[in-house]
Design a protein around this motif. Sequence first.
Motif, short mmCIF file in Angstrom:
data_model
loop_
_atom_site.label_atom_id
_atom_site.label_comp_id
_atom_site.label_asym_id
_atom_site.label_seq_id
_atom_site.Cartn_x
_atom_site.Cartn_y
_atom_site.Cartn_z
N LEU A 211 0.80 -1.23 0.00
CA LEU A 211 0.00 0.00 0.00
C LEU A 211 0.83 1.28 0.00
CD1 LEU A 211 -2.91 -1.01 2.40
CD2 LEU A 211 -2.88 -0.99 -0.09
N THR A 212 2.12 1.18 0.30
CA THR A 212 2.97 2.38 0.29
C THR A 212 3.82 2.49 -0.97
OG1 THR A 212 4.76 1.26 1.48
CG2 THR A 212 3.09 2.39 2.82
N SER A 213 3.80 1.46 -1.81
CA SER A 213 4.60 1.45 -3.04
C SER A 213 3.88 2.20 -4.15
CB SER A 213 4.83 0.01 -3.51
OG SER A 213 5.49 -0.74 -2.52
N PRO A 214 4.64 2.75 -5.10
CA PRO A 214 3.99 3.41 -6.24
C PRO A 214 3.36 2.37 -7.17
CG PRO A 214 6.35 3.34 -6.57
CD PRO A 214 6.10 2.81 -5.19
N TRP A 215 2.31 2.79 -7.84
CA TRP A 215 1.70 1.96 -8.87
C TRP A 215 2.62 1.94 -10.09
CZ3 TRP A 215 -2.48 -0.99 -8.09
CH2 TRP A 215 -3.34 -0.66 -7.04
N LEU A 216 2.87 0.75 -10.64
CA LEU A 216 3.70 0.58 -11.84
C LEU A 216 2.89 -0.17 -12.89
CD1 LEU A 216 7.04 -0.48 -10.15
CD2 LEU A 216 6.40 1.80 -10.96
N VAL A 217 2.99 0.27 -14.14
CA VAL A 217 2.23 -0.39 -15.19
C VAL A 217 2.92 -1.72 -15.52
CG1 VAL A 217 3.35 0.80 -17.15
CG2 VAL A 217 1.06 -0.09 -17.41
N LEU A 218 2.12 -2.78 -15.51
CA LEU A 218 2.61 -4.12 -15.79
C LEU A 218 2.20 -4.57 -17.19
CD1 LEU A 218 3.93 -6.79 -14.83
CD2 LEU A 218 1.68 -7.45 -13.97
N LEU A 219 0.95 -4.32 -17.55
CA LEU A 219 0.44 -4.71 -18.87
C LEU A 219 -0.21 -3.50 -19.53
CD1 LEU A 219 -1.36 -8.00 -17.80
CD2 LEU A 219 0.82 -7.84 -18.98
N ASP A 220 0.07 -3.32 -20.80
CA ASP A 220 -0.55 -2.24 -21.54
C ASP A 220 -0.97 -2.78 -22.89
OD1 ASP A 220 -0.94 0.84 -21.64
OD2 ASP A 220 -0.05 0.33 -23.57
N GLY A 221 -2.21 -2.54 -23.21
CA GLY A 221 -2.73 -2.97 -24.50
C GLY A 221 -4.02 -2.24 -24.77
N GLY A 222 -4.45 -2.27 -25.94
CA GLY A 222 -5.68 -1.58 -26.28
C GLY A 222 -6.66 -2.51 -26.91
N GLY A 223 -7.66 -1.92 -27.47
CA GLY A 223 -8.68 -2.69 -28.16
C GLY A 223 -8.28 -2.89 -29.61
N PRO A 224 -9.22 -2.66 -30.49
CA PRO A 224 -8.94 -2.78 -31.91
C PRO A 224 -7.86 -1.77 -32.33
CG PRO A 224 -11.30 -2.57 -31.49
CD PRO A 224 -10.60 -2.33 -30.20
N PRO A 225 -7.26 -1.94 -33.49
CA PRO A 225 -6.26 -0.97 -33.96
C PRO A 225 -6.86 0.43 -34.00
CG PRO A 225 -6.29 -2.90 -35.37
CD PRO A 225 -7.45 -3.04 -34.43
#
Length: 182
Positions: free
Chosen positions: A145-159
């Motif tokens: 709860l004290t750690s920063p949020w880090l992006v693990l997965l990034d993706g989108g929808g259709p192109p």
Amino acid sequence: MEGPMNSMRMGFLVACLALAGVRVAAASDGLTAAECEVWERERTFAESVAKHDRTAFLGHLNEGAVFGAASPEPQRGRDAVVQAWAGIIEGKGVTIEWRPHFVSIGADSRVAMSRGPFVIVSWDTTGTRKYAIGEFVSVWTRQDLTSPWLVLLDGGGPPPAAATEAEAKKHLGSAPTSCPRR
């Protein structure tokens, strides 16, 4: 592309998340303080790209990050993501702007998801600009709860879909500019 099938898929996804005990919060509902933490991390992540700040961009990435997660050629690991995004971070011929709209935190308070609109602007040597719009999805994690949020997965929808400048502004404008707290 909107249609009955996409509406059915979205309804199914929301139902599955609800059954799994995940609260899906739309910006119009107001977000909790914890959800606003994720919203703010997504905003500063986008800001790192807008400001061409490679160091800040790195500071948002989980070491094992996977970008293009829902694609045939994902970038795996922080170094691969930074390499793939180098031109975007530097603003060489292309920019991307995005804004969080929806944020959800799972029953495990160390995992969150954000989703919202993005706009890609590219230009050629004559300065002719092309616009494309789409939706991103990011999964964020933190150790505690004290750690920063880090992006693990990034993706989108259709192109991304081609758009006019006005359509691009409207698309991005569909998400709030600050986190709407409850």
